[in-house]
Design an enzyme around this catalytic site. Structure first.
Site, PDB file in Angstrom:
ATOM      1  N   SER A   1      57.048 -66.150  23.683  1.00  0.00           N
ATOM      2  CA  SER A   1      58.373 -66.718  23.528  1.00  0.00           C
ATOM      3  C   SER A   1      58.317 -67.833  22.883  1.00  0.00           C
ATOM      4  O   SER A   1      58.006 -68.082  22.120  1.00  0.00           O
ATOM      5  CB  SER A   1      57.898 -66.865  25.330  1.00  0.00           C
ATOM      6  OG  SER A   1      59.661 -67.753  25.269  1.00  0.00           O
TER       7      SER A   1
ATOM      8  N   TYR B   1      56.479 -73.184  31.610  1.00  0.00           N
ATOM      9  CA  TYR B   1      55.959 -71.747  31.461  1.00  0.00           C
ATOM     10  C   TYR B   1      55.951 -71.449  29.527  1.00  0.00           C
ATOM     11  O   TYR B   1      55.125 -71.491  29.150  1.00  0.00           O
ATOM     12  CB  TYR B   1      57.266 -71.375  31.433  1.00  0.00           C
ATOM     13  CG  TYR B   1      57.832 -69.895  30.810  1.00  0.00           C
ATOM     14  CD1 TYR B   1      57.052 -68.825  30.873  1.00  0.00           C
ATOM     15  CD2 TYR B   1      58.883 -69.962  30.136  1.00  0.00           C
ATOM     16  CE1 TYR B   1      57.521 -67.608  30.472  1.00  0.00           C
ATOM     17  CE2 TYR B   1      58.721 -68.598  29.313  1.00  0.00           C
ATOM     18  CZ  TYR B   1      57.841 -67.653  29.500  1.00  0.00           C
ATOM     19  OH  TYR B   1      58.450 -66.193  28.791  1.00  0.00           O
TER      20      TYR B   1
ATOM     21  N   LYS C   1      52.561 -70.611  27.136  1.00  0.00           N
ATOM     22  CA  LYS C   1      52.537 -69.706  25.563  1.00  0.00           C
ATOM     23  C   LYS C   1      51.936 -70.262  24.552  1.00  0.00           C
ATOM     24  O   LYS C   1      51.325 -69.738  23.761  1.00  0.00           O
ATOM     25  CB  LYS C   1      54.244 -69.012  25.658  1.00  0.00           C
ATOM     26  CG  LYS C   1      54.920 -68.359  26.283  1.00  0.00           C
ATOM     27  CD  LYS C   1      54.123 -67.018  27.165  1.00  0.00           C
ATOM     28  CE  LYS C   1      54.837 -65.813  27.566  1.00  0.00           C
ATOM     29  NZ  LYS C   1      54.237 -64.962  28.166  1.00  0.00           N
TER      30      LYS C   1
END
Length: 337
Positions: free
Chosen positions: A124, A149, A153
């Site tokens: 991302s 989140y 990644k």
């Protein structure tokens, strides 16, 4: 190639499964259906004429996942599975770290055990953190994300880099997506979140059909032209094609490669609202709400490297995506059932 697709019934996963089928690959889907529906398989069959092999398995469950590897010979993996809502990750960090890291580690253990050398990881743009400049290119520093989140990644990218250092026979592609929007042009597949959407486009679409009263625009005091957050919105069909192009790249055994997948153009939240209204002839009422924790002002990509090395670039624009997203929402007012 026989391609294991974790999270393959999700928004981006299902679209990528269609692109793989169109390119002549054989996808094998593994998904626990925590944020997707089994009916997606019927929709894929309607569009592509093939119902992919499917296992309802949680990627954190080593024994159940190992069973898939025992049954299915695999040439490559595309790893989408993971929890993915930025706001929710701020309030549920333990769940996010646990799910996203454990599922990836289990997958890598099984790849090693069964001699699978090729993986495309769904990363991302959040890994760039608060950008020093835009557009962002692959050589910009991964500084740490602004939310749990995004941090998952960052960590999984590091784990994959270390796995590659330990075993240079691996071929690993880190695909840093910007903001996927839109839907399949048939209206059969699209973004179908459980509950109130976290992402802009399904929220706008649900307001457009009257399911939600008004769009919440989180912050209008960012240092951007209209004060609202600027993102690089990429049509999900373009993103899916990017995965197929990346798989082809892995056949040449490139080692570890990193690509931004976006359009190279920033669009603000209010510009999306205006594009949606113009594309579909509807009015989108909105209210300005406070900024969300973990959001950055501006984030868009330099995608020259993907064009140069993969021969890939985005074909669709924001208007196309708005039209496709609305078609999906109109045909599926209560989501995929």
């Amino acid at each position: 190639m026989r391609v294991l697709v974790t999270g393959g019934t999700g928004f981006i996963g299902s679209e990528t499964v269609l692109a793989l089928l169109a390119a002549g690959h054989t996808p094998i889907i593994v998904d626990n259906l925590s944020n997707s529906k089994i009916a997606v398989l019927d929709r894929i069959k309607t569009i592509a004429g093939v119902r992919p092999v499917f296992y309802q398995v949680d990627c954190c469950d080593y024994d159940a996942f190992r069973n898939v590897f025992e049954k299915e010979p695999v040439d490559a993996v595309i790893h989408f599975a993971g929890l993915k809502a930025v706001g929710e990750s701020v309030s549920k960090p333990i769940e996010y770290y646990s799910n996203n890291l454990v599922s990836s580690l289990v997958l890598l253990r099984l790849m090693k055990e069964f001699g699978v050398k090729n993986i495309v990881f769904s990363s991302s743009a959040t890994v760039y953190g608060v950008p020093d400049r835009v557009p962002l290119s692959e050589t910009d520093p991964v500084k740490g994300a602004t939310n749990p989140y995004g941090e998952t990644k960052v960590m999984i990218e590091r784990i994959l880099e270390d796995a590659y250092k330990a075993d240079p026979s691996l071929n690993i592609a880190l695909l840093r997506y910007f903001n996927p929007i839109g839907a399949h042009p048939s209206g059969l597949l699209g973004e179908d979140p459980n509950g109130i959407p976290n992402n802009l486009m399904p929220y706008v679409s649900q307001v457009a059909i009257g399911k939600l009263k008004a769009l919440h625009v989180y912050g209008d005091d960012y240092p951007t032209p209209d004060g609202t957050g600027v993102r690089d919105y990429i049509h999900v069909c373009d993103l899916a094609e990017g995965h197929v192009a990346t798989l082809k790249k892995l056949e040449a055994k490139p080692g570890l490669v990193v690509y931004n997948l976006g359009t190279g153009k920033g669009t603000s939240v209010l510009e999306i609202v205006k594009a949606f209204e113009e594309a579909n002839g509807v009015k989108i009422p909105y209210v300005i709400s406070p900024r969300r924790p973990g959001d950055v002002a501006e984030n868009y990509a330099n995608c020259d490297k993907a064009y140069r090395e993969l021969g890939w670039k985005a074909k669709y624009n924001v208007t196309d995506a708005c039209r496709d997203a609305y078609r999906f929402q109109q045909q599926n007012p209560n989501g995929i059932e």
